[in-house]
Design a protein around this motif. Sequence first.
Motif, PDB file in Angstrom:
ATOM      1  N   GLY A  14      -5.489 -11.662  -4.501  1.00  0.00           N
ATOM      2  CA  GLY A  14      -5.760 -10.644  -5.523  1.00  0.00           C
ATOM      3  C   GLY A  14      -4.796  -9.495  -5.525  1.00  0.00           C
ATOM      4  N   ALA A  15      -3.558  -9.727  -5.097  1.00  0.00           N
ATOM      5  CA  ALA A  15      -2.597  -8.631  -5.000  1.00  0.00           C
ATOM      6  C   ALA A  15      -2.365  -7.951  -6.339  1.00  0.00           C
ATOM      7  CB  ALA A  15      -1.270  -9.155  -4.439  1.00  0.00           C
ATOM      8  N   LYS A  16      -2.522  -8.685  -7.423  1.00  0.00           N
ATOM      9  CA  LYS A  16      -2.252  -8.111  -8.747  1.00  0.00           C
ATOM     10  C   LYS A  16      -3.185  -6.952  -9.065  1.00  0.00           C
ATOM     11  CE  LYS A  16      -3.579 -10.385 -12.384  1.00  0.00           C
ATOM     12  NZ  LYS A  16      -3.674 -11.368 -13.498  1.00  0.00           N
ATOM     13  N   THR A  37     -12.782  -4.954   5.317  1.00  0.00           N
ATOM     14  CA  THR A  37     -12.081  -5.790   4.339  1.00  0.00           C
ATOM     15  C   THR A  37     -12.083  -7.242   4.828  1.00  0.00           C
ATOM     16  OG1 THR A  37      -9.940  -5.348   5.392  1.00  0.00           O
ATOM     17  CG2 THR A  37     -10.596  -3.901   3.572  1.00  0.00           C
ATOM     18  N   VAL A  38     -12.241  -8.151   3.872  1.00  0.00           N
ATOM     19  CA  VAL A  38     -12.300  -9.581   4.178  1.00  0.00           C
ATOM     20  C   VAL A  38     -11.266 -10.281   3.314  1.00  0.00           C
ATOM     21  CG1 VAL A  38     -13.738 -11.640   4.292  1.00  0.00           C
ATOM     22  CG2 VAL A  38     -14.773  -9.377   4.642  1.00  0.00           C
ATOM     23  N   ASP A  39     -10.334 -10.965   3.938  1.00  0.00           N
ATOM     24  CA  ASP A  39      -9.346 -11.762   3.213  1.00  0.00           C
ATOM     25  C   ASP A  39      -9.724 -13.229   3.325  1.00  0.00           C
ATOM     26  OD1 ASP A  39      -6.906 -12.520   1.905  1.00  0.00           O
ATOM     27  OD2 ASP A  39      -6.181 -13.134   3.893  1.00  0.00           O
ATOM     28  N   CYS A  40      -9.937 -13.867   2.175  1.00  0.00           N
ATOM     29  CA  CYS A  40     -10.369 -15.268   2.143  1.00  0.00           C
ATOM     30  C   CYS A  40      -9.169 -16.192   1.947  1.00  0.00           C
ATOM     31  CB  CYS A  40     -11.396 -15.482   1.043  1.00  0.00           C
ATOM     32  SG  CYS A  40     -12.916 -14.539   1.270  1.00  0.00           S
ATOM     33  N   ALA A  45       0.338 -11.350  -1.006  1.00  0.00           N
ATOM     34  CA  ALA A  45       0.408 -10.143  -0.169  1.00  0.00           C
ATOM     35  C   ALA A  45      -0.950  -9.499   0.051  1.00  0.00           C
ATOM     36  CB  ALA A  45       1.364  -9.141  -0.822  1.00  0.00           C
ATOM     37  N   THR A  46      -2.020 -10.184  -0.310  1.00  0.00           N
ATOM     38  CA  THR A  46      -3.354  -9.576  -0.209  1.00  0.00           C
ATOM     39  C   THR A  46      -3.692  -9.165   1.218  1.00  0.00           C
ATOM     40  OG1 THR A  46      -4.149 -10.811  -2.120  1.00  0.00           O
ATOM     41  CG2 THR A  46      -5.801  -9.997  -0.600  1.00  0.00           C
ATOM     42  N   ALA A  47      -3.496 -10.080   2.180  1.00  0.00           N
ATOM     43  CA  ALA A  47      -3.855  -9.782   3.579  1.00  0.00           C
ATOM     44  C   ALA A  47      -3.085  -8.569   4.094  1.00  0.00           C
ATOM     45  CB  ALA A  47      -3.590 -11.010   4.448  1.00  0.00           C
ATOM     46  N   LYS A  48      -1.808  -8.487   3.777  1.00  0.00           N
ATOM     47  CA  LYS A  48      -0.998  -7.354   4.232  1.00  0.00           C
ATOM     48  C   LYS A  48      -1.503  -6.051   3.628  1.00  0.00           C
ATOM     49  CE  LYS A  48       3.753  -5.642   4.196  1.00  0.00           C
ATOM     50  NZ  LYS A  48       5.157  -5.900   3.737  1.00  0.00           N
TER      51      LYS A  48
END
Length: 1012
Positions: A14-16, A37-40, A45-48
């Motif tokens: 979901g970086a956008k 925060t939870v990265d699926c 670059a979402t996790a970063k």
Amino acid sequence: MQPRVTAILVARNGAKHLERTLKALSLQTRKPDIVITVDCGSSDATAKMLAEFGPAQFIAADADLNFGQAINAAVQVTPLPTHDRELLWLLAQDSAPEPTALEVLVDALEIAPSVAVAGPKVMEWIAGEYIHNFGESMTPLGATVTLVESELDQGQHDGLSDVLAVSAGGMLVRHTVWEQLGGFDPALPTVDDSLDFCVRVRLAGYRVSVVPGARVASAGDGVAGPNQSSRGRLRRRRVRAERSAQLHRRLVYAPAGALVVHWLSLLPLAFMRSLGQLLRKEPGAIVGEFSAAFGAAFNGMRVGNARRSFAKTRTLGWDAISTLRVPSAEVRRRYSLKREASLFGLHGERPEIRFFSGGGAWTMFAAAVVGIIMMVPLLGADTLTGGGLLPLSPSLPELWASVGYGWRDLGLGFVGAADPFAAVVAVLGSIAFWSPSFALVLVYALAFPLAAVGAWMAATRLTDRGSLRALAAALWVLAPTFLIALADGRPAAILVHLLLPWLFFAWFAAARTWSASASAALLFAAVVACAPSLAPALFMVWLLSVALAGRRVMRFIGILLPALALALPLLADQGLRGSWLNLVADPGLPLPSGHAPTLQLLLGLPGTDGWAGVLDRFGVVGLDPQLFVPILLAPLAVIALLALLLPGARLASGAWVVALLGFGTALAANSLVLAAFGAAPVRVWSGSGLSLYWLGLVGALVIGLRSLHRFASAPGVVAALALAVVVLPLVAALHLGTAAVREGTGQTQPAFVAAEAQIDPRVGTLQLVPQADGGLLASIERGAGATLNQQSTLDSTDQTLSAREKALAELAGNLASRSGLDTSADLAEFGIRFIVLQPAGSSVEAADTALRTETALDGNAALAPVGDTEFGRLWQFGETDAAASTPVPAQAGGVFGLVTLLIALAVVGSTVLLSLPIGAGREAVRQANRDAIRRAARADAKQKSKRVRRTKGAVASSDGDEGLEPPVGTDLEADLEADLGIDRETGVGTALESDDGFSDDAAEPVEDTHAR
């Protein structure tokens, strides 16, 4: 004790949108006490971005975790709640709250201890002044209802408080209640997860409330709630998930005694709803219907777990939430209002065809007058005969029994496939159900006005000028191939000429509406059934359409299906014979025709123009039709060619492609002999190909004249008048006596035979026809005689002789010879009761054969002469039992006939339902509203984006106000174009060009292509 808020942010690629959400979270006036925060499993670059935000906890989870499971993963790393003032704030990557959102939500829970869940007003991501959704509920039958969506926020709903449910994105829930209820149902991954949770909250004794002052923007990415994209694959997935969620909740909420009933109704309801999806122009939802039904039916473990969890926490009955449900009548009212708004938003005011004010009615009236004048000799006829015209079966059951695969009572009889044309004849005969044969009279009586209306409507796709539409109608009505088909009695060719303009009319709009696509499919099937020789040319047009359709290709793929379903038995039979070329043979009664010169075909004439006979009849010398006919047709050809050099040349080139395909079909058909009638070869009639050729020429001419504007009248009138002179002998063919068609009696057998057929429907009559080469054609007719719906190309194209056919030929030879051989046993074996010797033709050989045969039959002691009839000389043989000697096999069609019939019924029936102009379904209307809002914001977004580039990041509003800078890193134009599926380089939108079967254009207007 102060409230303690734990904000849980879930993201997946979901970086956008994530940067705007993170910045909005950091700007809250009431900061969350803990941020998790939870990265699926993101691959961008979402996790970063989540890690750099500095949360208290960062969880890297698997990609297959849904929103509820990701929230549970975050909750597990928090300590158990000790009081009801510990709160969970659920956010997704595209949940961007306004600065005061959390503060207002917390205050709402503080002042109302009975409220366990509070939801914000969810706004559109781009068009931030529009409400995305605000509160949820259910109908009495359990269908999900969004209380407010796609509306301009003017504070009109700020009085709303208690609701049945709120959306998941931005929800604030008491931690204790979350633990008590076990969070979201794992069986509801994206759709209705929050609705089901809030229902359980309500029935556990708590309240659910919306807070108008708290606003959260949502882009509908599909993390919290379903993906709201217009793209076909995502729309199909969303609709399937919505239906799966509804069925799951139905099984969970149902009383134990009704559970079996609900389970048994899953598949029948899927079938019934699939019919409704076709009517609502949403065929893409049908697979989802059955997928959801099977998933709910055979996923008992999840249903059982959910029912146990539901029963454990439920303390109130369903009456406690009855007032919060939305009545079905209110749902229908809201849908009606949204539909009207969406149609206006999509199309504005609908341009009308202007049939009456644009001259269509006058064109039809003029054509009707000309048709009446031409058909004066046939006025008052109940049936027609001559050429290829035959009566139809007298009753609808008999008429429809000739459709499909089964017993063909033609000649000696055989088991085989009917031509698809039999289905067209059955539909046509059903119109005049009281006397099916009268339908052919209606076709002749209405041929001119029907052809004029079809051409006029087809011209509306090319021009909005009434004069050019009328010109197109005149040129189409006066087409030589049409007039020759009327004079020769070729019903299939007449129907082709009447249907081709409507096929173009529907095909032209097939990419825009499912209704037009289905109509084109039905018309395609009817045209190919009447003229199989057109199948290759129309197939090429179909391939070209598929290649150019882009994302709307699915609306063209299905056009072939009804034609294939109808032709399936014939394809199998001819394929087993290895005679694939016979598939293009003309259906109906075989009519011999001569070879036409290529120049004559180029002029659009499949046969003689009639001028040579007229000039000889009146003794006019010095005029050669081969010279003045091409000259008279030259203006039409010149204008059609000039269209390639004028504005609109691209469309004109398409018309010429159609014309060339039609001309190529005519050339091929002119040299193709697939059947024989006695000694006369039967060619595939070139007139059907010339009708397609003429359609392309008329289309090119209209396009060319359209570009001439006010100078179009003179050349158009000249072309029409010149054509009228060319076809004048054809128009007057019935008056001049050169037409083969005449008023009929409704019989093809002598009255004596017809009377006997009333007693014995299968009484056999041996028909003997003297041939020009001295031979004798022998055939057997059963009952009252041959009918048009019984004719079969399987029989007419079969040039081999079976053992019984050889025996029949031997019997005919013995009867025609004075050999003294007793033929009684053979006559009884074939079930022959009568013998008819038809009149001889003009040749000497045929007359000698007729005389010899008549003498032999008169001298046969087993035959009793009856006398001369209008069908020839008649003899009667002694009593025979045709039913016993030639029985009809029981269940002649067998399993193959049943299967092919069911396939045809399913395909054609579905296409008919899809073609009905009922309008779009609720999903299409809802999506249309959202897309209309986004398109309305697109222009403003582009302007803001340009200002951003000019001022290097500073965006000002149109009136110069400050404070309207977008969050850092956002591009409003890029976001909108990605949501709508717009290519930034080409500017072409694809989101509405759905290939999933959903109609986004419920009321597609007829537009002028040139104006577009």
